[in-house]
Design an enzyme around this catalytic site. Structure first.
Site: not given
Ligand code: CO
Length: 186
Positions: A160, A156-157, A112
């Protein structure tokens, strides 16, 4: 906005844990400009000369909170072995509307832009997800049925947006715990 490895919000900054909010559509000029810069960052970051020149760390995705803006926007660019773009999205308010029970994980773990240290271990995510949202590149609402690497990147995104980092998912007792039923992505 200037985005490079020095301006990215890292995980020692508590803003990375903030929750992102919905973005109003149509996009304001400011939001559009930011998302365009994010998309450009990701595209340029995997071109070695540009990465060197502009101080970019290679990435396949970036979310707005990583540049300090807690809004639900993310840019994703996947390239093939020759550096040609295979798929790209500049998503606004993307949402996972369904996901498989079957899991998948990257054999090499995840990385990341906001995390400088290595965190070893497997991260199990849904093997398939269906995501809906507005895509700035296509200028329309899209439904993405993703599997494999793209499915992992999307999850994953979108994590966030909730202030979740990939290593939050690692089993601390046994980072390389192997779920035999999960799909291993090399
Ligand atoms: Co990331």
């Amino acid at each position: 906005m200037l985005i490079n490895n020095d301006t990215i919000v890292k995980d020692d900054d508590k803003r990375i844990r903030e929750r992102s909010v919905d973005v109003s559509l149509p996009l304001s000029a400011e939001d559009r400009a930011l998302l365009e810069d994010m998309l450009q960052y990701v595209k340029d970051s995997t071109v070695p000369e540009l990465a060197e020149e502009k101080n970019l760390r290679p990435a396949v995705g970036i979310s707005a909170i990583q540049v300090g803006v807690p809004k639900k926007m993310t840019a994703i660019v996947l390239k093939d072995g020759d550096g040609e773009i295979e798929c790209q999205y500049a998503l606004v308010n993307p949402k996972i509307v369904s996901n498989s029970l079957e899991k998948a994980y990257l054999a090499n773990g995840e990385g990341c832009l906001s995390v400088d240290e290595d965190h070893d271990g497997y991260i199990y995510r849904s093997a398939r997800v269906k995501v809906r949202g507005y895509d700035m590149i296509r200028d329309k609402n899209v439904e993405i049925r993703a599997e494999g690497y793209l499915a992992i990147v999307l999850q994953h995104e979108l994590d966030h947006f909730k202030g979740i980092l990939f290593y939050d998912h690692i089993n601390n007792e046994n980072p390389y715990y192997e779920d035999k039923e999960a799909i291993r992505i090399e």
